[in-house]
Design an enzyme around this catalytic site. Structure first.
Site, PDB file in Angstrom:
ATOM      1  N   TYR A  26       0.802  -1.224   0.000  1.00  0.00           N
ATOM      2  CA  TYR A  26       0.000   0.000   0.000  1.00  0.00           C
ATOM      3  C   TYR A  26       0.836   1.276   0.000  1.00  0.00           C
ATOM      4  O   TYR A  26       0.319   2.352  -0.224  1.00  0.00           O
ATOM      5  CB  TYR A  26      -0.885   0.050   1.248  1.00  0.00           C
ATOM      6  CG  TYR A  26      -2.022  -0.945   1.300  1.00  0.00           C
ATOM      7  CD1 TYR A  26      -2.676  -1.385   0.162  1.00  0.00           C
ATOM      8  CD2 TYR A  26      -2.466  -1.418   2.523  1.00  0.00           C
ATOM      9  CE1 TYR A  26      -3.727  -2.279   0.241  1.00  0.00           C
ATOM     10  CE2 TYR A  26      -3.526  -2.305   2.614  1.00  0.00           C
ATOM     11  CZ  TYR A  26      -4.151  -2.743   1.466  1.00  0.00           C
ATOM     12  OH  TYR A  26      -5.203  -3.605   1.551  1.00  0.00           O
ATOM     13  N   GLY A  27       2.112   1.178   0.288  1.00  0.00           N
ATOM     14  CA  GLY A  27       2.955   2.336   0.543  1.00  0.00           C
ATOM     15  C   GLY A  27       2.976   3.418  -0.505  1.00  0.00           C
ATOM     16  O   GLY A  27       3.171   4.582  -0.188  1.00  0.00           O
TER      17      GLY A  27
ATOM     18  N   CYS B 251      -0.208  -3.693   9.367  1.00  0.00           N
ATOM     19  CA  CYS B 251       0.469  -2.900   8.340  1.00  0.00           C
ATOM     20  C   CYS B 251       0.546  -1.464   8.847  1.00  0.00           C
ATOM     21  O   CYS B 251      -0.489  -0.868   9.186  1.00  0.00           O
ATOM     22  CB  CYS B 251      -0.314  -2.972   7.030  1.00  0.00           C
ATOM     23  SG  CYS B 251       0.235  -1.851   5.742  1.00  0.00           S
ATOM     24  N   ASN B 252       1.757  -0.904   8.914  1.00  0.00           N
ATOM     25  CA  ASN B 252       1.920   0.478   9.354  1.00  0.00           C
ATOM     26  C   ASN B 252       1.180   1.448   8.432  1.00  0.00           C
ATOM     27  O   ASN B 252       0.542   2.390   8.891  1.00  0.00           O
ATOM     28  CB  ASN B 252       3.411   0.858   9.369  1.00  0.00           C
ATOM     29  CG  ASN B 252       4.164   0.215  10.501  1.00  0.00           C
ATOM     30  OD1 ASN B 252       4.176   0.716  11.605  1.00  0.00           O
ATOM     31  ND2 ASN B 252       4.797  -0.906  10.218  1.00  0.00           N
ATOM     32  N   THR B 253       1.280   1.226   7.131  1.00  0.00           N
ATOM     33  CA  THR B 253       0.655   2.130   6.168  1.00  0.00           C
ATOM     34  C   THR B 253      -0.861   2.092   6.295  1.00  0.00           C
ATOM     35  O   THR B 253      -1.508   3.145   6.333  1.00  0.00           O
ATOM     36  CB  THR B 253       1.100   1.772   4.732  1.00  0.00           C
ATOM     37  OG1 THR B 253       2.519   1.911   4.646  1.00  0.00           O
ATOM     38  CG2 THR B 253       0.443   2.660   3.704  1.00  0.00           C
TER      39      THR B 253
ATOM     40  N   CYS C  61       7.631   0.027   8.495  1.00  0.00           N
ATOM     41  CA  CYS C  61       6.836  -0.816   7.597  1.00  0.00           C
ATOM     42  C   CYS C  61       7.099  -2.252   8.010  1.00  0.00           C
ATOM     43  O   CYS C  61       8.260  -2.640   8.202  1.00  0.00           O
ATOM     44  CB  CYS C  61       7.251  -0.581   6.141  1.00  0.00           C
ATOM     45  SG  CYS C  61       6.474  -1.714   4.959  1.00  0.00           S
ATOM     46  N   THR C  62       6.047  -3.047   8.137  1.00  0.00           N
ATOM     47  CA  THR C  62       6.230  -4.432   8.564  1.00  0.00           C
ATOM     48  C   THR C  62       7.055  -5.230   7.559  1.00  0.00           C
ATOM     49  O   THR C  62       7.701  -6.207   7.932  1.00  0.00           O
ATOM     50  CB  THR C  62       4.871  -5.116   8.805  1.00  0.00           C
ATOM     51  OG1 THR C  62       4.044  -4.950   7.651  1.00  0.00           O
ATOM     52  CG2 THR C  62       4.173  -4.534  10.024  1.00  0.00           C
ATOM     53  N   HIS C  63       7.079  -4.822   6.311  1.00  0.00           N
ATOM     54  CA  HIS C  63       7.904  -5.497   5.309  1.00  0.00           C
ATOM     55  C   HIS C  63       9.401  -5.349   5.596  1.00  0.00           C
ATOM     56  O   HIS C  63      10.193  -6.217   5.255  1.00  0.00           O
ATOM     57  CB  HIS C  63       7.645  -4.913   3.909  1.00  0.00           C
ATOM     58  CG  HIS C  63       6.369  -5.322   3.281  1.00  0.00           C
ATOM     59  ND1 HIS C  63       5.153  -4.764   3.606  1.00  0.00           N
ATOM     60  CD2 HIS C  63       6.114  -6.216   2.305  1.00  0.00           C
ATOM     61  CE1 HIS C  63       4.202  -5.301   2.871  1.00  0.00           C
ATOM     62  NE2 HIS C  63       4.760  -6.187   2.061  1.00  0.00           N
TER      63      HIS C  63
END
Length: 189
Positions: free
Chosen positions: A30-31, A62-64, A173-175
């Protein structure tokens, strides 16, 4: 997806819980999306999980998505707890010895009011450098992590904040946790 490890750990910690995992693989990461798109996706998914799957609690991992949509999701689904994931500003700020930290985030999270609020609330007198990291989440999704050109570009991206004295790096970001093999040598110098 790379997040199956995270789900496995969550399931182990809550072994008695019935879990439903939904990854929006058609639309993530989504970023680089605009906030309206992210809110629409998160609301649609949240409603689906509650109305069709019977979920009684949601974790927006998800942070975003948290930054762009968790407040709207809580308003839309007031009958259930909604838990979001946010960058670790508070622990980084309190652990900083230099008084300077850096936040690595998606473009959406980097420009979010929610991140600014976390910084105001938890960073106090600490200088916070926000670095938008375009394409990093996509790189994780594609599992293309062992690229020397990416490692070099990442080093150049981080060098200014490291040279300025940032002694804590927040993965916003979790990624990005999956980029540890690339980030660790850069940060540890």
């Amino acid at each position: 997806s790379a997040f199956s490890d995270t789900l496995r750990d969550f399931a182990a910690a809550l072994s008695q819980a019935d879990l439903v995992y939904l990854a929006d693989t058609a639309h993530v990461p989504y970023g680089d999306k605009d906030d309206a798109f992210i809110r629409e996706r998160v609301l649609r998914i949240g409603r689906h999980l509650v109305e069709s799957q019977g979920c009684r609690q949601l974790v927006v991992a998800c942070n975003t998505a948290t930054a762009a949509a968790v407040a709207n999701l809580r308003v839309a689904l007031p009958q259930i707890p909604v838990i979001g994931i946010e960058p670790g500003i508070k622990p980084a700020a309190s652990a900083s010895r230099s008084g300077r930290i850096a936040v690595l985030a998606t473009e959406s999270t980097a420009r979010s009011e929610r991140l600014e609020g976390l910084i105001r609330q938890h960073a106090g007198d600490v200088q916070v450098d926000i670095l938008a990291c375009p394409g990093w989440a996509t790189r994780v999704e594609s599992l293309n992590l062992a690229d020397a050109a990416f490692a070099d570009a990442t080093r150049r991206h981080l060098e200014p904040v490291l040279a300025a004295g940032a002694d804590r790096i927040v993965l916003g970001c979790t990624h990005y946790a999956f980029l540890a093999p690339v980030l660790r040598p850069i940060v540890q110098g």
